[in-house]
Scaffold this active site. Structure first.
Site, short mmCIF file in Angstrom:
data_model
loop_
_atom_site.label_atom_id
_atom_site.label_comp_id
_atom_site.label_asym_id
_atom_site.label_seq_id
_atom_site.Cartn_x
_atom_site.Cartn_y
_atom_site.Cartn_z
N ASP A 1 -9.04 3.33 -2.10
CA ASP A 1 -9.54 4.04 -1.29
C ASP A 1 -10.82 4.87 -1.72
O ASP A 1 -11.31 5.97 -1.81
CB ASP A 1 -8.93 5.23 -0.13
CG ASP A 1 -7.99 4.45 0.52
OD1 ASP A 1 -7.83 3.09 1.10
OD2 ASP A 1 -7.46 5.40 0.80
N ASP B 1 1.30 -1.33 -0.28
CA ASP B 1 0.08 -0.49 0.02
C ASP B 1 0.53 1.66 0.50
O ASP B 1 2.10 1.52 0.17
CB ASP B 1 -0.94 -0.29 1.64
CG ASP B 1 -1.97 0.94 1.53
OD1 ASP B 1 -2.31 1.70 0.59
OD2 ASP B 1 -2.11 1.51 1.99
N GLU C 1 2.74 5.19 -4.41
CA GLU C 1 2.66 5.41 -5.12
C GLU C 1 4.02 6.38 -5.40
O GLU C 1 4.01 6.73 -6.78
CB GLU C 1 1.86 6.39 -5.08
CG GLU C 1 0.36 6.07 -5.11
CD GLU C 1 -0.55 5.48 -4.40
OE1 GLU C 1 0.15 5.78 -2.89
OE2 GLU C 1 -1.44 4.09 -3.97
C1 GLC Z 1 -4.70 3.34 2.74
C2 GLC Z 1 -4.72 2.32 2.26
C3 GLC Z 1 -6.08 1.72 3.38
C4 GLC Z 1 -5.76 0.62 4.54
C5 GLC Z 1 -4.82 2.54 5.26
C6 GLC Z 1 -4.17 2.30 6.38
O1 GLC Z 1 -5.99 3.97 2.89
O2 GLC Z 1 -5.49 2.53 0.52
O3 GLC Z 1 -6.63 0.67 2.61
O4 GLC Z 1 -6.45 0.60 5.54
O5 GLC Z 1 -4.32 2.54 4.24
O6 GLC Z 1 -3.32 1.07 6.14
#
Ligand code: GLC
Length: 768
Positions: A481, A407, A410
């Site tokens: 998200d 995650d 980017e």
């Molecule tokens: C980001 C991710 C999400 C995750 C959050 C906390 O927003 O896209 O899926 O739960 O971070 O790690």
């Protein structure tokens, strides 16, 4: 002033055309794929394309009047003055033509100063407002009926015509609507239909780039990029499917995953500790909800330090994961790239010692802020960093973690965008963030894939948020998200269809929505709509209302269970599609247009899709809906639930109570069906399978292997051919490389059931 074409040279399969100013280089990779490079003979290092894709291909170059004409068996490219090219297929139909006029930027009632201000404030302006040195663009003719697909995960509707998009991987948690120009992934691959004739264009450049697909003007579309080489591929093919096959030949295909990864996955940011995870698993069993995976979000870590876990929350981590596994539940843990700036933390210390982090131009480690607070960024463009990152996963694979969720890659940064000039490496050479930003997630997930493959000897299960063209070789993706909003349930369909057409066959959205609060109706409609989503994960944000299947009590729970069970019954169908997709590049979840691109009605359908060629799904994506229209393509269709037959090429009205997903089967299809109500993929041994006939006759090829490792690539798999024609039925083992085979195969037709047993001596299936 005309920029005249002077002369040309042919080297192997490359034609270099010299102009008074600059040059144009065309390389024939296959009869259907030609690479175009402008004003350079060597492109940048390609992250999307690995290995040599050039095949020995016949082509000719002829000089005629004002033109140079390059012809392959499938394409005819006219090369003109002014470095303009026009591409036709072998029937002479135009595919991609350079636009001859001038661009006419949108009139927004602003003078230059106002436009600059608006741009600085992030408001809409024209794409090339920031055009500087290195800026390049290509402008192509747009036909009246031209439609566009692809582009990865971009928000909005299935047909991208009339919109503009940026390729700049972006983490923006605000509700993403059709006016969003960029999201988490950059896949500069455009699939077009010009007068019904398909083609593809892939722009292989990692810098920030832009597509305007007929928004600025109805007569042209354009691609622009702020820097680097103008390096693109013209991709032909008789059908959109063939164009996708060619594109995935170039950038790689989604590999066959481990089978359990197709099971149901439960997640939430905020699960506190082992006890709570244990309770989730127990509830899955208690409520008879099949489940294969629970995800651990950032909460499991020791103060958000990657490759650690909190010993207080998870005191017996290894034993805990083993216990869950014994119940059929695997654990996937999140790994973000940001490394906490924390002397004494060994990952941080090792990275500092070895110069593994991105640097400022003054050679300091660059610091921004993410979940752990002040953090540094691994420089994945260095081979040594890739290796180090891969090896770090041993800490997680050793305790039994089954997959990794990447995650924030980017990469995200909480205190302002990372400046363009921060030093990130490009293929081991110092480069800039501006160049490497869009492949940061790609390189991270590739490192993760490599680590898991070495350590687990399994087909790696990696999920990434950020990606570039080609990442599909290493990772599955989710769309980031979203919110618990009807608009986002609606958007799931075009998003997954376009990801699928962009090579990302293994994709999913956060079921129920990540941000905002779900409602029982929304969650119900979401699980129905998503039940054939290749990646099937319910995930929500801390601070939002819980949305596990039982959160709203009945009847939500029972409906949820009904669809999860349907998914598990049909898992072999999905797995077959994955096996096929590894050969063809075709997605699992398919845009309707892939069924018949000559039917204009299928080109703009945002609320229905195909699963493979046999199932048509028309979910409810609007609140309070009691009926909906479904458009059936040519042919005959059966209602999956009732067996009622419908003629295609018409709209039908379906009544849709809350627990009802409109589902149709192409007439005369066979579908594989796991009879057991499984709790997880591994819970039932694969000794039996059923094939259900929809219609009067059918033919089906079914694939089977151990569902885990790479042995299938050495021939350890079985292929079954099932034929039903009237009263004639036949089951043949076409390939027998995997032990054991099914002992029992049931055929279910309108005439009842027939059971076949495997006869070990003859190696054949015989009717019992
Ligand atoms: C980001 C991710 C999400 C995750 C959050 C906390 O927003 O896209 O899926 O739960 O971070 O790690």
């Amino acid at each position: 002033m005309t920029n005249k074409r002077l002369d040309y040279q042919i080297n192997d399969q490359t034609v270099v055309v010299r102009y008074q100013q600059g040059l144009l280089q065309l390389t024939v990779l296959t009869a259907e794929i030609v690479r175009v490079l402008k004003n350079t003979t060597v492109g940048d290092y390609s992250y999307a394309i690995e290995g040599n894709k050039q095949q020995a291909t016949d082509f000719s170059v002829d000089e005629q009047d004002q033109q140079l004409i390059l012809t392959t068996a499938a394409l005819r490219i006219e090369i003109n003055d002014d470095q303009l090219i026009d591409v036709f297929n072998d029937a002479g139909q135009p595919l991609v033509l350079d636009y001859r006029g001038q661009r006419t930027p949108l009139d927004r009632d602003m003078d230059e100063a106002q436009a600059k201000l608006a741009s600085a404030e992030g408001h809409e302006t024209d794409a090339n407002a920031n055009a500087g040195v290195g800026y390049q663009e290509v402008v192509k003719d747009l036909a009246a009926d031209e439609v566009f697909y692809g582009l990865g995960d971009k928000s909005g509707f299935i047909n991208k015509r009339g919109y503009e998009y940026d390729n700049w991987n972006t983490d923006d948690p605000a509700p993403q609507m059709e006016n969003f120009k960029s999201l988490y992934k950059s896949v500069p691959f455009l699939l077009g239909l010009k007068d019904g004739v398909p083609y593809g264009l892939f722009f292989d450049n990692t810098y920030r780039s832009h597509f305007d697909l007929g928004k600025e003007n109805q007569h042209y579309y354009f691609y622009s990029v702020v820097n680097g080489c103008l390096d693109y591929y013209i991709i032909g093919g008789k059908t959109l499917r063939e164009v996708i096959k060619n594109y995935t030949y170039l950038t790689g295909r989604t590999p066959l995953p481990q089978k359990w990864t197709l099971g149901y996955q439960q997640s939430r940011w905020g699960y506190k500790n082992a006890q709570q995870i244990g309770e989730i698993a127990a509830k899955m069993r208690q409520y008879q909800l099949p489940c294969d995976v629970i995800h651990l979000d950032i909460d499991y870590m020791d103060d958000f330090r990657v490759f650690t876990w909190d010993q207080n929350k998870y005191p017996q981590m290894k034993q805990f994961l083993a216990d869950l596994k014994a119940q059929g539940i695997k654990i996937v843990t999140i790994i973000d790239p940001g490394v906490k700036q924390d002397p004494g933390y060994d990952i941080y210390d090792a990275g500092v010692r070895n110069n593994f982090f991105a640097k400022t131009p003054e050679d300091y480690n660059y610091v921004n802020r993410v979940w752990p607070g002040d953090s540094v960024y691994p420089d994945f463009g260095k081979t040594r960093v890739q290796k180090w990152w891969a090896e770090n996963h041993q800490r997680l694979t050793d305790i039994g973690v089954s997959g990794i969720w990447n995650d924030m890659n980017e990469p995200a940064s909480f205190i302002g965008e990372i400046p363009d000039e921060i030093i990130f490496s490009d293929h081991d050479q110092p480069a800039t963030h501006g160049k490497m930003h869009n492949v940061y997630g790609h390189n991270m997930s590739k490192a993760t894939y490599t680590g898991l493959k070495d350590q687990q000897q399994r087909r790696p299960f990696v999920i990434t948020r950020a990606a570039f063209a080609g990442t599909q070789k290493y990772s599955t993706v989710w769309t980031g998200d979203n919110h618990s909003l009807w608009a986002h349930l609606q958007m799931m369909i075009p998003q997954l269809c376009n990801l699928g057409m962009s090579g990302f066959a293994f994709a999913g959205t956060d079921i129920g929505g990540f941000g905002s609060d779900a409602t029982p109706e929304l969650l119900t409609r979401w699980i129905e709509a998503a039940i054939f989503s290749p990646l099937l994960r319910n995930h929500s944000a801390m601070g939002t209302r819980h949305q596990e299947p039982w959160s709203f009590g009945e009847p939500t729970l029972s409906t949820y269970r009904k669809y999860l069970q349907l998914r598990y019954h049909l898992l072999p169908y999905l797995y077959d599609l994955f096996a096929e997709g590894e050969q063809t590049g075709l997605p699992i979840l398919r845009a309707m247009v892939l069924d018949d691109e000559q039917d204009p009605r299928l080109r703009n359908l945002n609320d229905q899709f195909m699963v493979g060629d046999r199932l048509l799904v028309a979910p409810i994506v609007t609140v309070g809906q009691t009926k909906r229209l479904v458009y059936l393509p040519a042919g005959e269709w059966l209602d999956f639930w009732t067996g009622a037959t419908y003629q295609g090429q018409q709209d039908i009205v379906v009544t849709v109570p809350l627990d009802y997903l409109p589902l149709f089967v192409r007439k005369n299809s066979l579908l594989p069906w796991h009879a057991e109500n499984r709790t997880s993929v591994q819970a039932a041994p694969e000794t039996k399978i059923t094939f259900r006939l929809f219609g009067d006759h059918g033919s089906y090829q079914h694939y089977q292997d151990n569902g885990l490792d790479f042995a299938y690539q050495q021939g350890e798999y079985n292929l079954y051919q099932v034929e039903v024609d009237g009263r004639q039925q036949r089951i043949e083992l076409l390939q027998h490389g995997y032990q054991p085979v099914y002992q029992e195969i049931t055929l279910e037709t309108a005439n009842g059931q027939q059971v076949f047993n495997f006869d070990t001596e003859s190696g054949q299936y015989v009717l019992r």
